[in-house]
Design an enzyme around this catalytic site. Structure first.
Site, short mmCIF file in Angstrom:
data_model
loop_
_atom_site.label_atom_id
_atom_site.label_comp_id
_atom_site.label_asym_id
_atom_site.label_seq_id
_atom_site.Cartn_x
_atom_site.Cartn_y
_atom_site.Cartn_z
N GLU A 1 3.83 -5.91 7.48
CA GLU A 1 3.11 -4.78 8.15
C GLU A 1 3.86 -4.28 9.40
O GLU A 1 3.83 -3.33 10.20
CB GLU A 1 1.73 -4.85 8.20
CG GLU A 1 1.04 -4.41 6.91
CD GLU A 1 1.10 -5.45 5.83
OE1 GLU A 1 0.38 -5.44 4.81
OE2 GLU A 1 1.64 -6.57 6.18
N GLU B 1 -2.14 -8.97 -0.35
CA GLU B 1 -3.56 -8.96 -0.17
C GLU B 1 -4.20 -9.09 -1.22
O GLU B 1 -5.39 -9.78 -1.42
CB GLU B 1 -3.88 -7.91 0.92
CG GLU B 1 -3.20 -8.10 2.23
CD GLU B 1 -3.50 -6.84 3.15
OE1 GLU B 1 -4.35 -7.02 4.11
OE2 GLU B 1 -3.18 -5.49 2.80
N GLY C 1 -0.19 -4.82 0.96
CA GLY C 1 -1.39 -4.66 0.01
C GLY C 1 -1.23 -5.52 -1.22
O GLY C 1 -2.29 -5.99 -1.70
N ALA D 1 0.87 -1.25 0.02
CA ALA D 1 -0.01 -0.09 -0.01
C ALA D 1 0.62 1.27 0.04
O ALA D 1 2.17 1.13 0.12
CB ALA D 1 -0.95 -0.05 1.11
#
Length: 260
Positions: free
Chosen positions: A135, A115, A112, A67
């Site tokens: 993370e 994911e 991300g 992300a």
């Protein structure tokens, strides 16, 4: 298909190829990119020209390296939940898409990006791909469904290890633990995805959609997966494709499914 700033889209022979086009940022997912993905998948459902989807990243280094860290750095306790829920909503659209979605992972799939790959129905990676949810090294946890989908794919023990250490796994290990379906060369990556889709799309599209719905129901606490399966079986048995499939089998010929 609309024109996007952060995505490239190409529809060919019923397969929509979506490329995250932020190579200079290693295809990091910012809010704008997530909203473009939301728009694409919201339109796929009723688009009869789209039979399947492949998602990949621009350039040779990354699928999606994570992300957007700058955006994450600006959230606080009040805005963080909405930030997480927004990404979860977009990835849920992908996971519950009634048409097969394959992640063609061509490099780093971290945070991300991992994911996003896990939200797709299948994952094909090149040998250079790296997967991870790092993370905790930023003092946070995966927020786009990663804690749930990684556990579903690789099991509780391995998922906890990967998320608590934040370590990356190479493509072959990702395949061995069930995170990836196939590993191939970069040159053959798209061809492998298309080969898989050719096999899938030779079958009844309405039945494929029901398979996806039933499998997702297995992990939805609000659903009775067995009841969903029985309902879906009934739905399939009232279709023209069902009658065509049975007739073709009895007549010893290849079926011609129309999605009706």
């Amino acid at each position: 298909m609309a024109a996007y700033i952060n995505l490239l889209t190409e529809l060919q022979d019923g397969i929509l190829k979506i490329t995250i086009n932020r190579a200079d940022k290693l295809n990091a997912l910012n809010t704008a990119t997530l909203e473009e993905l939301r728009d694409v998948f919201a339109g796929i459902i009723d688009n009869t020209d789209v039979k399947a989807v492949i998602i990949t990243g621009a350039g040779e280094k990354a699928f999606v390296a994570g992300a957007d860290i700058k955006e994450i750095s600006e959230v606080n306790e009040l805005t963080a939940r909405k930030f997480s829920e927004n990404g979860q909503e977009v990835f849920k659209l992908i996971e519950t898409c009634t048409k097969p979605v394959i992640a063609a992972v061509n490099g780093f799939a971290l945070g991300g990006g991992c994911e996003l790959a896990m939200a797709c129905h299948l994952r094909v990676a090149n040998y250079n791909a790296r997967f991870g949810l790092p993370e905790v090294s930023l003092g946070i946890i995966p927020g786009y469904g990663g804690t749930q989908r990684l556990t579903q794919l690789v099991g509780k023990g391995k998922a906890i290890e990967l998320m608590m250490t934040g370590e990356m796994v190479v493509a072959e290990e990702a395949k061995n633990i069930g995170l990836v379906n196939y590993v191939t060369t970069n040159e053959d990556l798209m061809a492998k995805c298309e080969e898989l889709l050719e096999k899938i799309l030779a079958n009844a599209p309405l039945a494929i959609a029901q398979v996806l719905e039933c499998v997702n129901a297995a992990y939805d606490p609000s659903e009775n997966g067995f009841q969903t399966e029985a309902n879906s079986f009934g739905i399939c048995c009232k279709t023209d494709d069902f009658r065509e499939g049975v007739t073709a089998f009895l007549e010893k010929r290849q079926p011609e499914f129309k999605g009706e």
